[in-house]
Design a protein around this motif. Structure first.
Motif, PDB file in Angstrom:
ATOM      1  N   VAL A 164      48.042 -43.096   1.175  1.00 17.16           N
ATOM      2  CA  VAL A 164      48.237 -44.521   0.899  1.00 17.16           C
ATOM      3  C   VAL A 164      49.476 -45.020   1.640  1.00 17.16           C
ATOM      4  O   VAL A 164      49.456 -46.071   2.297  1.00 17.16           O
ATOM      5  N   GLY A 165      50.567 -44.267   1.563  1.00 22.83           N
ATOM      6  CA  GLY A 165      51.800 -44.671   2.239  1.00 22.83           C
ATOM      7  C   GLY A 165      51.631 -44.777   3.736  1.00 22.83           C
ATOM      8  O   GLY A 165      52.165 -45.705   4.376  1.00 22.83           O
ATOM      9  N   THR A 176      56.753 -53.107   1.390  1.00 24.62           N
ATOM     10  CA  THR A 176      56.069 -51.989   0.739  1.00 24.62           C
ATOM     11  C   THR A 176      56.308 -52.029  -0.765  1.00 24.62           C
ATOM     12  O   THR A 176      55.359 -51.902  -1.558  1.00 24.62           O
ATOM     13  N   LEU A 231      53.480 -52.729  -3.642  1.00 21.00           N
ATOM     14  CA  LEU A 231      53.289 -51.697  -4.658  1.00 21.00           C
ATOM     15  C   LEU A 231      53.498 -52.272  -6.059  1.00 21.00           C
ATOM     16  O   LEU A 231      52.863 -51.833  -7.021  1.00 21.00           O
ATOM     17  N   LEU A 276      48.540 -48.278  -6.646  1.00 26.46           N
ATOM     18  CA  LEU A 276      48.802 -47.713  -5.322  1.00 26.46           C
ATOM     19  C   LEU A 276      50.128 -46.972  -5.295  1.00 26.46           C
ATOM     20  O   LEU A 276      50.294 -46.022  -4.515  1.00 26.46           O
ATOM     21  N   ARG A 277      51.057 -47.372  -6.131  1.00 29.66           N
ATOM     22  CA  ARG A 277      52.312 -46.619  -6.245  1.00 29.66           C
ATOM     23  C   ARG A 277      52.027 -45.229  -6.826  1.00 29.66           C
ATOM     24  O   ARG A 277      52.570 -44.230  -6.362  1.00 29.66           O
ATOM     25  N   PHE A 316      50.441 -43.088  -4.078  1.00 32.28           N
ATOM     26  CA  PHE A 316      51.101 -43.294  -2.788  1.00 32.28           C
ATOM     27  C   PHE A 316      50.977 -42.094  -1.852  1.00 32.28           C
ATOM     28  O   PHE A 316      50.849 -42.251  -0.638  1.00 32.28           O
TER      29      PHE A 316
END
Length: 232
Positions: free
Chosen positions: A92-93, A113, A117, A123-124, A127
């Motif tokens: 994801v990152g 970012t 997030l 999503l965090r 990640f």
């Protein structure tokens, strides 16, 4: 922000988009609706430069019709594509970083970012996971966040509800409403007309490559256009 003038897209002898005129004002959310095969995705492809076209595409008053796709992105265009198309083998990152690939402001990239997030907390949590392991809804959130990482002037959303459960669709469109409220300009291509019109300032209905209606969601009330051309 966006103007299409006499846009045409053809695949051999088949004309997918016929002399389309369309505008999206700064800060507007415009919904482009229509059934399968209407020419919606061909229109998006022409705007991004991924599909050959005739006519003019203007972004912020500048003619970008002859520019390659990467140059259009550099000028402030971004897309969350149909089918999401995240980089499945990247985390994801890393997908976030791909969205910011043209930027050189590292501090701004870090700030954005964190902002996205915060907007998409799941999503965090994911990640460091490969994007291909996310659910469909999570991948759609990632596709939108990745597009936003380029700090676009105009965000194109191509079928953001495709293949998602109704509750997830509502959540995705809630996020889209938040983006509009923040002042971002959006063109949303959708088959789920009810969701798209929740936040739309104006609506275009496309069928067999031609515009059948232009107006506000309120203008559609009391007409049979939705059932004829959109199926809802």
């Amino acid at each position: 922000m966006l103007s299409l003038e006499k846009l045409q897209v053809s695949y051999g002898a088949v004309q997918a988009v016929r002399s389309l005129d369309l505008t999206v004002g700064e800060g507007e959310l415009v919904a482009l609706l229509g059934p399968n095969g209407a020419g919606k995705s061909s229109t998006i492809g022409a705007i991004t430069g991924l599909v050959p076209s005739k006519g003019r595409v203007l972004l912020g008053g500048t003619d970008i019709s002859m520019l390659p796709a990467e140059s259009r992105i550099a000028k402030g265009l971004a897309i969350s594509p149909e089918g999401r198309r995240v980089f499945a083998n990247l985390t994801v990152g890393e997908n976030f970083r791909m969205g910011a690939a043209l930027r050189r402001d590292r501090a701004g990239v870090r700030d954005d970012t964190e902002r996205f997030l915060d907007m998409f907390p799941v999503l965090r949590e994911r990640f460091a996971q490969p994007a291909g392991t996310l659910s469909g809804g999570e991948q759609q959130m990632l596709a939108i966040a990745r597009a936003l990482m380029s700090r676009p002037r105009l965000l194109l959303l191509d079928e953001p509800s495709l293949g998602l459960a109704p509750l997830i669709v509502t959540k995705i469109f809630d996020f889209i409403g938040e983006l509009k409220a923040s002042g971002l300009t959006l063109l949303v291509v959708e088959q789920n007309a009810a969701q798209a019109m929740r936040f739309a300032d104006r609506v275009y209905i496309l069928s067999t490559g031609e515009v059948r209606f232009v107006g506000t969601p309120a203008d559609l009330e009391g007409t049979d256009l939705m059932s004829v051309y959109v199926g809802g």
